[in-house]
Design a protein around this motif. Sequence first.
Motif, mmCIF file in Angstrom:
data_model
loop_
_atom_site.group_PDB
_atom_site.id
_atom_site.type_symbol
_atom_site.label_atom_id
_atom_site.label_comp_id
_atom_site.label_asym_id
_atom_site.label_seq_id
_atom_site.Cartn_x
_atom_site.Cartn_y
_atom_site.Cartn_z
ATOM 1 N N CYS A 480 -77.081 110.350 64.471
ATOM 2 C CA CYS A 480 -76.865 111.801 64.333
ATOM 3 C C CYS A 480 -78.057 112.447 63.634
ATOM 4 C CB CYS A 480 -75.584 112.076 63.551
ATOM 5 S SG CYS A 480 -74.064 111.799 64.493
ATOM 6 N N ARG A 481 -78.568 111.785 62.594
ATOM 7 C CA ARG A 481 -79.727 112.341 61.880
ATOM 8 C C ARG A 481 -80.941 112.448 62.792
ATOM 9 N NH1 ARG A 481 -77.889 108.991 57.709
ATOM 10 N NH2 ARG A 481 -79.442 107.402 58.244
ATOM 11 N N GLU A 482 -81.076 111.502 63.712
ATOM 12 C CA GLU A 482 -82.216 111.519 64.629
ATOM 13 C C GLU A 482 -81.936 112.361 65.872
ATOM 14 O OE1 GLU A 482 -83.598 107.637 65.552
ATOM 15 O OE2 GLU A 482 -84.014 107.087 63.471
ATOM 16 N N GLY A 483 -80.752 112.972 65.922
ATOM 17 C CA GLY A 483 -80.430 113.852 67.045
ATOM 18 C C GLY A 483 -80.093 113.131 68.334
ATOM 19 N N LYS A 484 -79.816 111.827 68.259
ATOM 20 C CA LYS A 484 -79.507 111.046 69.459
ATOM 21 C C LYS A 484 -77.994 111.046 69.680
ATOM 22 C CE LYS A 484 -83.669 108.298 68.851
ATOM 23 N NZ LYS A 484 -84.252 106.981 68.547
ATOM 24 N N ALA A 513 -72.359 117.235 64.028
ATOM 25 C CA ALA A 513 -73.719 117.092 64.565
ATOM 26 C C ALA A 513 -73.835 117.756 65.933
ATOM 27 C CB ALA A 513 -74.094 115.618 64.655
ATOM 28 N N ARG A 516 -74.087 121.462 65.380
ATOM 29 C CA ARG A 516 -75.428 121.860 64.906
ATOM 30 C C ARG A 516 -76.438 121.840 66.046
ATOM 31 N NH1 ARG A 516 -73.861 118.669 60.476
ATOM 32 N NH2 ARG A 516 -75.025 116.884 61.278
ATOM 33 N N ALA A 517 -76.208 120.969 67.034
ATOM 34 C CA ALA A 517 -77.110 120.883 68.186
ATOM 35 C C ALA A 517 -76.710 121.858 69.292
ATOM 36 C CB ALA A 517 -77.129 119.460 68.724
#
Length: 891
Positions: A480-484, A513, A516-517
Amino acid sequence: MLLTIRQARQKTRTLFNRPPYAKSITDKNTLFFYLYYSTNTPPTTKPIPAYPHPFLTPLSSNALLAFQLQPKDVVLSFKEWFATRKSPTFDRIFEILRTQDDITADIALSRFNLRLSEALVLQVLNYEKNKDVLSCLKFFDWAGRQPGFHHTRSTFYAIFQILSKAKLMSLMVEFLDNYMKRRYFPKDQFYSTLVIGYAVAGKPELALQLFGRMRFQGVDLDAFAYHVLLNALAEDGFYDGFEMVLKQIKFRGFEGERTHAIFVKSLCQQMELDRAEEYLRGLLRNGGVGLSGIVVANLVDALCKNKQFTRAASLVQDFRESGLVPMEQAYGVWIKYLAQAGDLSEALEFLKGKKLADGYVPDVFRYNSLVYRLLRENRLEEVYDLLMDMKDQDIIPDDVTMNVTLCFFCKVGMADVALELYDSRAEFGLSVSSMTYNYLINTLLGDGSVDEAYIVLKNAIQQGHFPGRRTFSIIADALCREGKLDRVKELVLASLDQNCMPSNSTYNKFISALCRASRVEDAFLVHGELSRLDKVTSKTTYFDLIGGFNKSSRGDIAARLLMEMQEKGYSPDRRLYREVICCLCQMDDPEKLFYSLLEVQLSRHEPNCPVYNYFIDGAGHAGKPDLARGVYEMMKRNGITPDLHSDILMLQSYLKAGKIADAFNFFRDLSNIRSLGRKLWNTMIVGLCKANRPENAWNMFWEMRSTHLKPSMECYEELVKLLCSRRDYYKAILLVEDLMQVGRRVSSFIGNLLLLHSLQTQRVFSAWMHSRDLHNTKDQSLALGDLIKTFSGGSNLESDILQIEELIRQCFPLDVFTYNLLLRKLTISEMDLACDYFERFCNKGYEPNRWTYDILVRGFLKVGRFSEASRWMDEMLGKGYDLTEATKTFV
């Protein structure tokens, strides 16, 4: 030279002491050398010392460098060892049995031209007995149908054992029932097989019934079947039947080592340990006739289970000294209980001693047990020693051995080796355990290898291993932190397919997440899945979901979620109501949507001011004062008297929408009803300022002062800011003087505002001079005038910066903005002094912000000191700040 693995971190790496002559060698290469050298060095005859201990003999630097190994060498070495358990022919047989239907499999297996024998069938069954039980059964069935081959009691016993250990009792009983319908075999073999089958299946009463039937028909069991039945009766505690069968065995002359072993086992189960020991020692006094290793091991096991370790040790010693009994099995039992008692050092000493004295080599199960316990205690040198010993002794590794080896490499920080062995698991048929998956995933995460950890986790879930909610949560958080987020979605879906349930926190973090995306649709689907599983979405996640749909202009779904979260027991705050109402007011037919939501909320609560106020506030922020007034009037119709907060929110609704006349009318209506307090006056003045109505705000301010009410500091600040923006500095000065006259100190905001405008124009100082001439100016105003004069260029700031700071402190509190103004003033004439002041500014504990750096960069650019400007610009960018647009024009 001491080369020891001092400490292994659970998640990532082990720290290695580097020998003084090998400073250039990496820690990994040092361990590779350690592995290589240990593999090629004969085992020492000295006792195993306490950990840590000297492990290698010092070598020259050249010798050390000569034996360096790369990870691929270590991987290759262990791959070769692991591959010793594989048989290409057997692998192909089981692949056919797993993947093809019965007819196709029969044809394919016939092409192997196998010369079926009891030994070959037993080998094939033993090859996959712990992994693929159904394929073993299919092979057994196929072999029994081949011309020229008939299953023996041993092959039947083997398949029965496989089914029993797999706890497939129903399948086994079905197999036996089908077998009873077949009469392909002689009567004695037919009944013997059935007796063996039911005995192994844990149904000794049925086995006894069949035994009685076959005796009635004049058929008897052979020695093998008698002992299988006897053992089943002992394990089931059927002691009457046990004594009867035991007598039959003795009567027929079948008594032997197996008989004694089962009899002693029966005594141990009945806790007749004294009788069991006396029986064994009697066999020993009789020259060891009928004694076997298993019978001694059974009694040692029973004694250890009952905490009679001294007695067990004495028994092992006595029988070993007799030389009449093979002691390998008893040694294995003794080592097991030493390890279980936590005395691993003594277990290792015992193993080493018996290996040297008796040539004892434990079986793979005993090795695995020791290695596993040593690994748990981080005794990594001993783990490595045992693994190398297994390899040297040509012990064929099983799944446990290979799994614990991968865990070992993870613990010593060699994740690359562990990962490559894991990737090659198909080559040697490794079934990865949950523990190994956990070690691999956590080690890879510790190394920052999130992508590799994701692949391992996904494979684990697909293989039916859920590594634990904590591990799943850690990797999901990292992804999630890396946006994957697509990968997190795949993991969640894969886990659900395997009926594995990630934790609620993992779901909630994933939903947040996705929001946020800007992937609110996906977030909503995951939320729906969570609800379907009777899992409750957290309050903060509801806030994220509603916020996401508000941003995507889907107020209808946001409103639905707001009502849903209330059903779950959560209470929305005013901000959430406001955002949902604002979004609804931007949709088609906003009035209908607005009142529908209001109606639902009123049905959920007793009518009260807070509920109505939420909707007045929301409509006001949405620029819909008419809706706000409708709610306000609805309150009164429903018998609810609007409170002060309701009046303030209604007044703000008019002011925010620019309906100044309506605001004045509402304000006057209220004043006609009752005397107005400070809060309503302050709301009116601040609202007029924010609506850019300086004249109205000015008049309302003095009207409020005429009622002897004191405006709030916000009133002064907003009106001063508005007047300064209009360059009406004289009125701004009058307000500041009024502030001081009512006994209040100038705020940092007002003081900094006046100094900022003083830097830009001398009109501020002129306005102050004009005010001083017309009014009786106080000392505090005079000090403020001196400051304005200084910043307007009337004196040199750099002459005594400390005095200027003290003068400011007398007028208002200094903050970062004040220091930035002083710094900006200094950069006009003296950049070196400005830099010194920056250092002092930082030493006082203030954190420089974007404008601090921007002031310095622009100052250096203005005087042509571009290299220094570049240095400050790099530091500024390194802090995450960007230049202002004004400064960019100088670059």
